[in-house]
Design a protein around this motif. Structure first.
Motif, PDB file in Angstrom:
ATOM      1  N   ALA A  15     -46.755   7.020  43.323  1.00 36.07           N
ATOM      2  CA  ALA A  15     -47.683   5.903  43.494  1.00 36.07           C
ATOM      3  C   ALA A  15     -48.362   5.567  42.171  1.00 36.07           C
ATOM      4  CB  ALA A  15     -48.729   6.253  44.551  1.00 36.07           C
ATOM      5  N   ILE A  16     -48.750   6.590  41.433  1.00 37.62           N
ATOM      6  CA  ILE A  16     -49.397   6.369  40.132  1.00 37.62           C
ATOM      7  C   ILE A  16     -48.403   5.790  39.142  1.00 37.62           C
ATOM      8  CG2 ILE A  16     -50.509   7.518  38.179  1.00 37.62           C
ATOM      9  CD1 ILE A  16     -51.618   9.541  40.346  1.00 37.62           C
ATOM     10  N   LYS A  17     -47.193   6.318  39.137  1.00 40.04           N
ATOM     11  CA  LYS A  17     -46.178   5.852  38.186  1.00 40.04           C
ATOM     12  C   LYS A  17     -45.716   4.421  38.486  1.00 40.04           C
ATOM     13  CE  LYS A  17     -44.841   9.900  35.949  1.00 40.04           C
ATOM     14  NZ  LYS A  17     -44.832   9.819  34.501  1.00 40.04           N
ATOM     15  N   GLN A  18     -45.901   3.950  39.714  1.00 36.38           N
ATOM     16  CA  GLN A  18     -45.552   2.563  40.021  1.00 36.38           C
ATOM     17  C   GLN A  18     -46.479   1.595  39.296  1.00 36.38           C
ATOM     18  OE1 GLN A  18     -45.392   1.974  44.250  1.00 36.38           O
ATOM     19  NE2 GLN A  18     -43.359   2.884  44.412  1.00 36.38           N
ATOM     20  N   ILE A  19     -47.740   1.969  39.111  1.00 36.31           N
ATOM     21  CA  ILE A  19     -48.656   1.074  38.409  1.00 36.31           C
ATOM     22  C   ILE A  19     -48.708   1.368  36.910  1.00 36.31           C
ATOM     23  CG2 ILE A  19     -50.051   0.570  40.441  1.00 36.31           C
ATOM     24  CD1 ILE A  19     -52.170   2.526  39.261  1.00 36.31           C
ATOM     25  N   ASP A  20     -48.274   2.574  36.504  1.00 35.49           N
ATOM     26  CA  ASP A  20     -48.209   2.932  35.086  1.00 35.49           C
ATOM     27  C   ASP A  20     -47.074   3.931  34.865  1.00 35.49           C
ATOM     28  OD1 ASP A  20     -48.483   3.650  32.450  1.00 35.49           O
ATOM     29  OD2 ASP A  20     -50.553   4.344  32.636  1.00 35.49           O
ATOM     30  N   PRO A  21     -45.881   3.415  34.551  1.00 37.08           N
ATOM     31  CA  PRO A  21     -44.723   4.304  34.367  1.00 37.08           C
ATOM     32  C   PRO A  21     -44.912   5.352  33.264  1.00 37.08           C
ATOM     33  CG  PRO A  21     -44.024   2.020  34.544  1.00 37.08           C
ATOM     34  CD  PRO A  21     -45.522   2.015  34.443  1.00 37.08           C
ATOM     35  N   GLU A  22     -45.821   5.104  32.341  1.00 39.30           N
ATOM     36  CA  GLU A  22     -46.056   6.037  31.235  1.00 39.30           C
ATOM     37  C   GLU A  22     -47.135   7.068  31.556  1.00 39.30           C
ATOM     38  OE1 GLU A  22     -44.083   5.922  28.522  1.00 39.30           O
ATOM     39  OE2 GLU A  22     -43.059   4.345  29.624  1.00 39.30           O
ATOM     40  N   ALA A  23     -47.723   7.004  32.727  1.00 38.12           N
ATOM     41  CA  ALA A  23     -48.813   7.920  33.087  1.00 38.12           C
ATOM     42  C   ALA A  23     -48.327   9.360  33.102  1.00 38.12           C
ATOM     43  CB  ALA A  23     -49.373   7.550  34.452  1.00 38.12           C
ATOM     44  N   GLU A  24     -49.219  10.258  32.696  1.00 43.52           N
ATOM     45  CA  GLU A  24     -48.975  11.689  32.813  1.00 43.52           C
ATOM     46  C   GLU A  24     -49.811  12.178  33.991  1.00 43.52           C
ATOM     47  OE1 GLU A  24     -49.617  13.826  29.163  1.00 43.52           O
ATOM     48  OE2 GLU A  24     -48.776  12.167  28.007  1.00 43.52           O
TER      49      GLU A  24
END
Length: 65
Positions: free
Chosen positions: A22-31
């Motif tokens: 879910a987090i990576k859908q809004i920010d693919p570069e998120a750690e």
């Protein structure tokens, strides 16, 4: 920016993957680092805290902090 969330309802590896995706859908570069026993999700992302929390809530988890 580093942000820490308390996420209730994560009980298994599938839950962790759902939150991470879910987090990576809004920010693919998120750690994303998840400490399930502590109900903690640490996120390094350029997205706002509100957007990240909303993405987690949309997956069906309660977010505090």
């Amino acid at each position: 920016m580093n942000q820490t969330f308390t996420v209730q309802g994560m009980t298994c590896g599938h839950c962790e993957r759902s939150v991470t995706n879910a987090i990576k859908q809004i920010d693919p570069e998120a750690e994303v680092r998840i400490d399930r026993p502590q109900n903690r999700v640490e996120v390094h992302s350029s997205q706002s805290r509100e957007k990240i929390a909303a993405a987690i809530r949309e997956e069906g988890y309660a977010v505090a902090g």
